[in-house]
Design a protein around this motif. Structure first.
Motif, PDB file in Angstrom:
ATOM      1  N   ALA A 128       0.829  -1.205   0.000  1.00 38.16           N
ATOM      2  CA  ALA A 128       0.000   0.000   0.000  1.00 38.16           C
ATOM      3  C   ALA A 128       0.865   1.258   0.000  1.00 38.16           C
ATOM      4  O   ALA A 128       0.584   2.225  -0.720  1.00 38.16           O
ATOM      5  CB  ALA A 128      -0.925  -0.007   1.220  1.00 38.16           C
ATOM      6  N   PHE A 129       1.952   1.243   0.782  1.00 39.19           N
ATOM      7  CA  PHE A 129       2.860   2.390   0.814  1.00 39.19           C
ATOM      8  C   PHE A 129       3.521   2.586  -0.550  1.00 39.19           C
ATOM      9  O   PHE A 129       3.635   3.722  -1.038  1.00 39.19           O
ATOM     10  CB  PHE A 129       3.923   2.177   1.889  1.00 39.19           C
ATOM     11  N   ALA A 130       3.957   1.480  -1.179  1.00 37.34           N
ATOM     12  CA  ALA A 130       4.594   1.577  -2.489  1.00 37.34           C
ATOM     13  C   ALA A 130       3.627   2.142  -3.526  1.00 37.34           C
ATOM     14  O   ALA A 130       4.018   2.931  -4.398  1.00 37.34           O
ATOM     15  CB  ALA A 130       5.110   0.206  -2.921  1.00 37.34           C
ATOM     16  N   GLN A 131       2.356   1.759  -3.438  1.00 37.04           N
ATOM     17  CA  GLN A 131       1.366   2.268  -4.374  1.00 37.04           C
ATOM     18  C   GLN A 131       1.110   3.761  -4.135  1.00 37.04           C
ATOM     19  O   GLN A 131       0.992   4.546  -5.084  1.00 37.04           O
ATOM     20  CB  GLN A 131       0.058   1.483  -4.220  1.00 37.04           C
ATOM     21  N   ALA A 132       1.045   4.156  -2.866  1.00 35.51           N
ATOM     22  CA  ALA A 132       0.767   5.556  -2.540  1.00 35.51           C
ATOM     23  C   ALA A 132       1.921   6.475  -2.905  1.00 35.51           C
ATOM     24  O   ALA A 132       1.713   7.671  -3.174  1.00 35.51           O
ATOM     25  CB  ALA A 132       0.438   5.689  -1.053  1.00 35.51           C
ATOM     26  N   THR A 133       3.139   5.953  -2.918  1.00 34.72           N
ATOM     27  CA  THR A 133       4.320   6.769  -3.218  1.00 34.72           C
ATOM     28  C   THR A 133       4.942   6.358  -4.548  1.00 34.72           C
ATOM     29  O   THR A 133       6.149   6.511  -4.743  1.00 34.72           O
ATOM     30  CB  THR A 133       5.361   6.632  -2.095  1.00 34.72           C
ATOM     31  N   ALA A 134       4.123   5.810  -5.450  1.00 32.78           N
ATOM     32  CA  ALA A 134       4.643   5.299  -6.724  1.00 32.78           C
ATOM     33  C   ALA A 134       5.363   6.366  -7.532  1.00 32.78           C
ATOM     34  O   ALA A 134       6.296   6.066  -8.286  1.00 32.78           O
ATOM     35  CB  ALA A 134       3.499   4.704  -7.546  1.00 32.78           C
ATOM     36  N   HIS A 135       4.957   7.628  -7.382  1.00 30.38           N
ATOM     37  CA  HIS A 135       5.588   8.701  -8.148  1.00 30.38           C
ATOM     38  C   HIS A 135       6.980   9.036  -7.623  1.00 30.38           C
ATOM     39  O   HIS A 135       7.705   9.810  -8.238  1.00 30.38           O
ATOM     40  CB  HIS A 135       4.708   9.958  -8.108  1.00 30.38           C
ATOM     41  N   HIS A 136       7.363   8.468  -6.480  1.00 31.63           N
ATOM     42  CA  HIS A 136       8.677   8.733  -5.896  1.00 31.63           C
ATOM     43  C   HIS A 136       9.665   7.590  -6.113  1.00 31.63           C
ATOM     44  O   HIS A 136      10.842   7.720  -5.741  1.00 31.63           O
ATOM     45  CB  HIS A 136       8.556   8.978  -4.390  1.00 31.63           C
ATOM     46  N   GLN A 137       9.228   6.465  -6.666  1.00 28.86           N
ATOM     47  CA  GLN A 137      10.107   5.299  -6.729  1.00 28.86           C
ATOM     48  C   GLN A 137       9.755   4.433  -7.923  1.00 28.86           C
ATOM     49  O   GLN A 137       8.745   4.657  -8.600  1.00 28.86           O
ATOM     50  CB  GLN A 137       9.992   4.480  -5.439  1.00 28.86           C
ATOM     51  N   SER A 138      10.604   3.444  -8.177  1.00 25.19           N
ATOM     52  CA  SER A 138      10.382   2.527  -9.283  1.00 25.19           C
ATOM     53  C   SER A 138       9.215   1.588  -8.971  1.00 25.19           C
ATOM     54  O   SER A 138       8.853   1.388  -7.810  1.00 25.19           O
ATOM     55  CB  SER A 138      11.646   1.701  -9.551  1.00 25.19           C
TER      56      SER A 138
END
Length: 268
Positions: A128-138
């Motif tokens: 969920a965190f990776a999805q919410a911050t997708a614009h910051h990471q690969s």
């Protein structure tokens, strides 16, 4: 096997990578499946791994990487980064707080490794965190980790079926024979299976325990099936081998670092 110098570099790189990953897992008691299989039954903790295995592993990695560099220094120095396309926007660096959260999730996963409900819950929160911050990471690529997961699941389910012949073999060998026998068996059975079956052999002394685990991780780069992360590594690097990864090519590429690591574990 005849191959160009460039192809030799690729196989040497792949073999060195697999060997380094295999022995690098001995730096802690939770980093690699073959160590994880024996850590609890034999009471091995972080301090034990650092004093008995860690410095051997670090020495082997340094020596094998140095040998690799001096063997292929001309090819490595000739490598150039691809020119940046002016039409392609440069990637923004990942914010430090995102990296910190990733590290916290890794720490939580290690802490809760033996509590499946909390482990799975933490993993879902991470997704969920990776999805919410997708614009910051690969983008999170689950294909390679799933390959490793299914590989280990198959090992747990079917690996014990190999015990009828591996256990008697391991129990009948001395220290040096056990080290080299474990190294050879690893190439055909996966090193986690070797160490798991070793825990079922009664009467193992500390020297024999060291020999079987050291041998298992030493041979972890000889074949794709020798170490659980290898199939994922092959999947990631497959595009650099248009005709597929040759088993003989990988064996030859991993042979020199394997011998260096064997020297580090058994001689130093």
């Amino acid at each position: 096997m005849r191959c160009s110098r460039g192809l030799k570099l690729r196989y040497a790189t792949l073999g060195l990578l697999f060997v380094n990953i295999s022995i690098g897992g001995t730096l802690t008691h939770f980093a690699a499946p073959p160590v994880l299989m024996v850590a609890a039954p034999w009471g091995w903790d972080m301090a034990y791994m650092a004093t008995h295995f860690g410095w051997h592993a670090v020495t082997g990695i340094v020596l094998s990487n140095a040998a690799y560099f001096f063997s292929f220094r001309s090819e490595l120095l000739a490598l150039k980064a691809p020119a940046a396309d002016a039409a392609t926007p440069a990637e923004e660096p990942v914010p430090a707080w995102v990296t910190l959260v990733h590290l916290l999730f890794v720490g939580f996963t290690v802490w809760m490794a033996h509590h499946p409900a909390l482990f799975v819950g933490g993993f879902l929160f991470f997704l969920a965190f990776a999805q919410a911050t997708a614009h910051h990471q690969s983008r999170v690529d689950l294909r390679s980790p799933l390959l490793v997961g299914f590989f280990l699941a198959g090992l747990v389910i079917h690996g014990g079926l190999q015990g009828w012949w591996i256990e008697p073999v391991l129990g009948s060998l001395g220290e040096k024979s056990l080290f080299f026998g474990s190294t050879a068996l690893t190439a055909f059975n996966d090193n986690a299976l070797i160490t798991y079956l070793a825990t079922l052999v009664p009467g193992f002394t500390e020297n024999l325990k060291f020999a079987v685990v050291a041998g298992a991780v030493t041979g972890g780069g000889l074949t794709v099936i020798a170490n659980a992360p290898n199939p994922a590594g092959q999947s990631i690097l497959q595009r650099y081998f248009p005709d597929g990864v040759s088993p003989l090519g990988l064996l030859l590429g991993a042979l020199i670092p394997t011998l260096i690591v064997a020297f580090s574990f058994m001689v130093l």
